[in-house]
Motif scaffolding. Structure first.
Motif, PDB file in Angstrom:
ATOM      1  N   PRO A 116       4.060 -10.588 -23.827  1.00  0.00           N
ATOM      2  CA  PRO A 116       3.852 -10.573 -25.440  1.00  0.00           C
ATOM      3  C   PRO A 116       2.951  -9.755 -26.059  1.00  0.00           C
ATOM      4  CG  PRO A 116       4.148 -12.738 -24.427  1.00  0.00           C
ATOM      5  CD  PRO A 116       3.900 -11.777 -23.371  1.00  0.00           C
ATOM      6  N   THR A 117       1.664  -9.573 -25.524  1.00  0.00           N
ATOM      7  CA  THR A 117       0.487  -8.663 -26.228  1.00  0.00           C
ATOM      8  C   THR A 117       1.246  -7.253 -26.424  1.00  0.00           C
ATOM      9  OG1 THR A 117      -0.410  -8.456 -24.115  1.00  0.00           O
ATOM     10  CG2 THR A 117      -1.168 -10.306 -25.326  1.00  0.00           C
ATOM     11  N   SER A 118       2.031  -6.692 -25.592  1.00  0.00           N
ATOM     12  CA  SER A 118       2.496  -5.427 -25.668  1.00  0.00           C
ATOM     13  C   SER A 118       3.890  -5.321 -26.385  1.00  0.00           C
ATOM     14  CB  SER A 118       2.829  -4.766 -24.327  1.00  0.00           C
ATOM     15  OG  SER A 118       3.854  -5.414 -23.766  1.00  0.00           O
ATOM     16  N   LEU A 119       4.284  -6.576 -27.259  1.00  0.00           N
ATOM     17  CA  LEU A 119       5.587  -6.622 -27.750  1.00  0.00           C
ATOM     18  C   LEU A 119       6.729  -6.034 -27.059  1.00  0.00           C
ATOM     19  CD1 LEU A 119       4.474  -5.455 -31.371  1.00  0.00           C
ATOM     20  CD2 LEU A 119       5.345  -7.726 -30.653  1.00  0.00           C
ATOM     21  N   ASP A 120       6.632  -6.653 -25.524  1.00  0.00           N
ATOM     22  CA  ASP A 120       7.765  -6.086 -24.453  1.00  0.00           C
ATOM     23  C   ASP A 120       7.778  -4.647 -24.270  1.00  0.00           C
ATOM     24  OD1 ASP A 120       7.942  -8.864 -24.422  1.00  0.00           O
ATOM     25  OD2 ASP A 120      10.048  -8.886 -25.171  1.00  0.00           O
ATOM     26  N   SER A 121       6.704  -4.026 -24.387  1.00  0.00           N
ATOM     27  CA  SER A 121       6.561  -2.552 -24.416  1.00  0.00           C
ATOM     28  C   SER A 121       5.709  -1.897 -23.282  1.00  0.00           C
ATOM     29  CB  SER A 121       6.152  -1.842 -25.591  1.00  0.00           C
ATOM     30  OG  SER A 121       6.856  -2.471 -26.601  1.00  0.00           O
ATOM     31  N   ALA A 122       5.926  -0.502 -22.813  1.00  0.00           N
ATOM     32  CA  ALA A 122       5.192  -0.080 -21.954  1.00  0.00           C
ATOM     33  C   ALA A 122       4.971   1.642 -22.625  1.00  0.00           C
ATOM     34  CB  ALA A 122       5.774  -0.213 -20.582  1.00  0.00           C
ATOM     35  N   ALA A 123       4.116   2.385 -21.651  1.00  0.00           N
ATOM     36  CA  ALA A 123       3.928   3.705 -21.920  1.00  0.00           C
ATOM     37  C   ALA A 123       5.405   4.308 -21.621  1.00  0.00           C
ATOM     38  CB  ALA A 123       2.880   4.071 -20.954  1.00  0.00           C
ATOM     39  N   HIS A 124       5.369   5.580 -22.328  1.00  0.00           N
ATOM     40  CA  HIS A 124       6.730   6.355 -22.377  1.00  0.00           C
ATOM     41  C   HIS A 124       6.510   7.654 -21.238  1.00  0.00           C
ATOM     42  CE1 HIS A 124       5.236   9.468 -24.850  1.00  0.00           C
ATOM     43  NE2 HIS A 124       6.301   9.750 -25.079  1.00  0.00           N
ATOM     44  N   GLY A 125       5.296   7.757 -20.909  1.00  0.00           N
ATOM     45  CA  GLY A 125       5.026   8.859 -20.074  1.00  0.00           C
ATOM     46  C   GLY A 125       3.489   8.905 -19.416  1.00  0.00           C
ATOM     47  N   ALA A 126       3.007  10.085 -19.156  1.00  0.00           N
ATOM     48  CA  ALA A 126       1.642  10.273 -18.846  1.00  0.00           C
ATOM     49  C   ALA A 126       0.815  10.426 -20.213  1.00  0.00           C
ATOM     50  CB  ALA A 126       1.256  11.575 -17.858  1.00  0.00           C
ATOM     51  N   GLY A 127       1.270  11.056 -21.233  1.00  0.00           N
ATOM     52  CA  GLY A 127       0.513  11.231 -22.479  1.00  0.00           C
ATOM     53  C   GLY A 127      -0.329  12.328 -22.153  1.00  0.00           C
ATOM     54  N   ARG A 128      -0.323  13.139 -23.357  1.00  0.00           N
ATOM     55  CA  ARG A 128      -1.130  14.372 -23.381  1.00  0.00           C
ATOM     56  C   ARG A 128      -2.672  14.191 -23.688  1.00  0.00           C
ATOM     57  NH1 ARG A 128       2.304  18.911 -24.618  1.00  0.00           N
ATOM     58  NH2 ARG A 128       0.554  20.078 -24.673  1.00  0.00           N
ATOM     59  N   ARG A 129      -3.158  15.085 -23.095  1.00  0.00           N
ATOM     60  CA  ARG A 129      -4.920  14.915 -23.127  1.00  0.00           C
ATOM     61  C   ARG A 129      -5.222  16.316 -23.494  1.00  0.00           C
ATOM     62  NH1 ARG A 129      -7.952  17.875 -19.371  1.00  0.00           N
ATOM     63  NH2 ARG A 129      -6.596  18.696 -17.724  1.00  0.00           N
ATOM     64  N   MET A 130      -4.296  17.043 -24.020  1.00  0.00           N
ATOM     65  CA  MET A 130      -4.656  18.388 -24.565  1.00  0.00           C
ATOM     66  C   MET A 130      -3.573  18.832 -25.527  1.00  0.00           C
ATOM     67  SD  MET A 130      -5.378  22.080 -22.442  1.00  0.00           S
ATOM     68  CE  MET A 130      -6.317  21.208 -21.210  1.00  0.00           C
ATOM     69  N   SER A 131      -3.984  19.349 -26.659  1.00  0.00           N
ATOM     70  CA  SER A 131      -2.820  19.744 -27.772  1.00  0.00           C
ATOM     71  C   SER A 131      -2.197  20.998 -27.133  1.00  0.00           C
ATOM     72  CB  SER A 131      -3.625  20.138 -29.111  1.00  0.00           C
ATOM     73  OG  SER A 131      -4.431  21.151 -28.863  1.00  0.00           O
ATOM     74  N   ARG A 132      -1.079  21.087 -27.812  1.00  0.00           N
ATOM     75  CA  ARG A 132      -0.448  22.304 -27.689  1.00  0.00           C
ATOM     76  C   ARG A 132      -1.237  23.498 -27.657  1.00  0.00           C
ATOM     77  NH1 ARG A 132       4.727  20.990 -26.081  1.00  0.00           N
ATOM     78  NH2 ARG A 132       5.551  19.034 -26.961  1.00  0.00           N
ATOM     79  N   ALA A 133      -1.958  23.763 -28.986  1.00  0.00           N
ATOM     80  CA  ALA A 133      -2.639  24.891 -29.162  1.00  0.00           C
ATOM     81  C   ALA A 133      -3.679  25.207 -28.355  1.00  0.00           C
ATOM     82  CB  ALA A 133      -3.392  24.826 -30.766  1.00  0.00           C
ATOM     83  N   ALA A 134      -4.517  23.782 -27.762  1.00  0.00           N
ATOM     84  CA  ALA A 134      -5.534  24.177 -26.885  1.00  0.00           C
ATOM     85  C   ALA A 134      -5.129  24.667 -25.590  1.00  0.00           C
ATOM     86  CB  ALA A 134      -6.313  22.645 -26.640  1.00  0.00           C
ATOM     87  N   ALA A 135      -3.766  24.144 -25.171  1.00  0.00           N
ATOM     88  CA  ALA A 135      -3.286  24.683 -23.861  1.00  0.00           C
ATOM     89  C   ALA A 135      -3.010  26.124 -23.927  1.00  0.00           C
ATOM     90  CB  ALA A 135      -1.917  23.840 -23.603  1.00  0.00           C
ATOM     91  N   LYS A 136      -2.272  26.407 -24.954  1.00  0.00           N
ATOM     92  CA  LYS A 136      -2.063  27.891 -25.032  1.00  0.00           C
ATOM     93  C   LYS A 136      -3.150  28.760 -25.107  1.00  0.00           C
ATOM     94  CE  LYS A 136       2.493  27.327 -27.544  1.00  0.00           C
ATOM     95  NZ  LYS A 136       3.294  27.411 -28.656  1.00  0.00           N
ATOM     96  N   ASN A 137      -4.369  28.191 -25.412  1.00  0.00           N
ATOM     97  CA  ASN A 137      -5.702  29.313 -25.567  1.00  0.00           C
ATOM     98  C   ASN A 137      -6.478  28.989 -24.343  1.00  0.00           C
ATOM     99  OD1 ASN A 137      -5.052  29.816 -28.124  1.00  0.00           O
ATOM    100  ND2 ASN A 137      -5.984  28.087 -29.148  1.00  0.00           N
ATOM    101  N   SER A 138      -6.194  28.054 -23.461  1.00  0.00           N
ATOM    102  CA  SER A 138      -7.152  27.684 -22.375  1.00  0.00           C
ATOM    103  C   SER A 138      -6.629  27.728 -20.974  1.00  0.00           C
ATOM    104  CB  SER A 138      -7.638  26.451 -22.612  1.00  0.00           C
ATOM    105  OG  SER A 138      -6.992  25.329 -22.557  1.00  0.00           O
TER     106      SER A 138
END
Length: 468
Positions: free
Chosen positions: A387-409
């Motif tokens: 109930p505390t997650s409203l019957d939900s879970a993550a949809h993947g690993a999730g980004r830790r770096m933006s697209r711009a940061a990835a392209k630059n680093s």
């Protein structure tokens, strides 16, 4: 050669033009400036103006039409203030979620229509509701709470084939993925397959959808850009009571991730503008504007959203049918789930509208797929109905770096070293989707042990993405 003076108001309404003087203005402009064009060419041009009128405002000939299509600045409802205090919500893996995502959720929970919420452990900042945000409202739907890629989803098929086929037939499997898939924003099939979803009555009854039908036909069975993929890999079923009648073992499998293509994006864009007009909010919350489900606009969005979700599912099914046909195999199991959608659900004895923007449905016994990255496993899960997650879970690993940061680093040498180390064949893809831009999926799963049970894993081996 046909002439545009044969166009009628009926032709324009068929491609989504609204009733009013814009039709007569459009007919007049086409007669004056495009009278030697074929009707089909004129209609294609008019459709482009209707879809993106702002792009044509300064056009010396088409500007008159565009000016009528752009929403007029006019007196509307007064700005709706946010509540002084927010509703309570649960954060899973709070120490590993960026501040921007937390701030967005704090704002969402101050909406007058908000009743409950949760933030998944893969959460990161988006527009309006954060990616990984779950928000329940009462009788209200938030177009940007669903997201631009309506009905974006995962789909997994298992084949009764041994995993060694991935290594002994790598070239053949690569060719199948390259031949049977199509990726990229705006990409269309020259000869698309037919599908029953394209005959849905909503395409005839809703003016916006009438104008989007032709694009939906051309894009059925294709995939978008960004993090969308189709990949061969190995599924290992570990739970005998897995929920889809496949015995424990290792299987060759196909996993896909994409959504509703241009159809969903156009629906989201249109109704977000409508919602912003109907329920204007303070600047920091403007993308969370909602539509009352008792209103005509709310009902129309709900119908369009559900159609887009079914269209996204049909796209996946076409991909899997084509790949299965090329393999010469029928799947022995299929698992799929949306993760950009809104559902009518019962929670604590009342019906709520639950938005899951980048979150997987995880009601008790509900099967779903939570992917990792191209070098880390994904998980086949069974919801626990927390109930505390409203019957939900993550949809993947999730980004830790933006697209711009990835392209630059990140460099391709680094990516290729990681892929080689993990035995991954990559077809297409970009630096913004490199494995290192994602969080540790195993840590994400650890944060949601109370939300899902793992019944199997998927390890990618041949990954097809958009060519950059």
């Amino acid at each position: 050669m046909g002439r545009t003076h044969n166009l009628t108001g009926k032709d324009l309404r068929r491609i989504g033009y609204p009733e009013g003087k814009v039709i007569s203005i459009a007919l007049q402009v086409m007669q004056q400036h495009f009278k030697h064009s074929k009707p089909s060419e004129a209609l294609e041009l008019l459709e482009k103006v209707r879809e993106n009128p702002g792009d044509y405002l300064k056009n010396p000939t088409l500007g008159k039409i565009a000016a009528e299509l752009v929403p007029k600045p006019k007196a509307g409802p007064d700005e709706i203030p946010l509540s002084e205090s927010r509703k309570e919500y649960t954060v899973f893996g709070a120490d590993h979620i960026e501040t921007g995502a937390i701030n967005q959720m704090e704002i969402a929970m101050r909406l007058p229509v908000a009743t409950a919420g949760a933030l998944m452990p893969d959460a990161h900042q988006g527009y309006g509701l954060p990616i990984g945000g779950v928000l329940a409202t009462e009788n209200a739907v938030i177009p940007y709470g669903v997201g631009v890629d309506i009905g974006c989803r995962m789909c997994l098929t298992l084949y009764d084939l041994p995993e060694h086929r991935l290594y002994s037939e790598t070239s053949r499997l690569k060719n199948i993925l390259q031949r049977e898939t199509l990726f990229g924003a705006g990409r269309e099939f020259p000869k698309p397959m037919d599908d029953e979803v394209l005959a849905r009555k909503e395409f005839k009854e809703i003016p916006l959808l009438r104008g989007l039908h032709a694009k939906a036909v051309r894009q059925i069975g294709s995939s978008g850009s960004g993090n969308h993929f189709v990949e061969f890999g190995v599924v290992e079923i570990t739970d005998e009571k897995n929920g889809f009648a496949v015995p424990p073992g290792r299987y060759l499998a196909l996993l896909s991730h994409s959504g509703s293509r241009g159809l969903g994006a156009s629906i989201a864009d249109h109704f977000t503008k409508v919602a912003m007009y109907r329920t204007p909010l303070p600047r920091e919350a403007k993308h969370l504007a909602w539509l009352d489900l008792d209103s005509a606009d709310g009902q129309e969005y709900w119908a369009c959203m559900n159609l887009a979700g079914d269209y996204a599912s049909a796209c996946h099914h076409q991909i899997h049918r084509k790949v299965g046909r090329a393999l010469g195999e029928n799947p022995i199991a299929l698992v799929e789930n949306h993760h950009n959608f809104a559902w009518k659900e019962q929670h604590e004895g009342r019906e709520l509208i639950v938005h899951r923007k980048g979150a997987t449905p995880a009601g008790k016994g509900v099967l779903g797929i939570i992917p990792g990255s191209m070098t880390h496993p994904g998980f086949i899960v069974r919801g626990r109905g927390e109930p505390t997650s409203l019957d939900s879970a993550a949809h993947g690993a999730g980004r830790r770096m933006s697209r711009a940061a990835a392209k630059n680093s990140i460099t391709w040498n680094q990516v290729n070293d990681v892929l080689k180390h993990n035995g991954i064949t990559l077809l297409g893809g970009g630096l913004d989707e490199a494995p290192m831009v994602y969080k540790d999926i195993n840590q994400v799963m650890a944060f949601q042990r109370d939300l899902v049970d793992v019944v199997g894993t998927f390890t990618p081996k041949i990954v097809r993405m958009d060519d950059k």
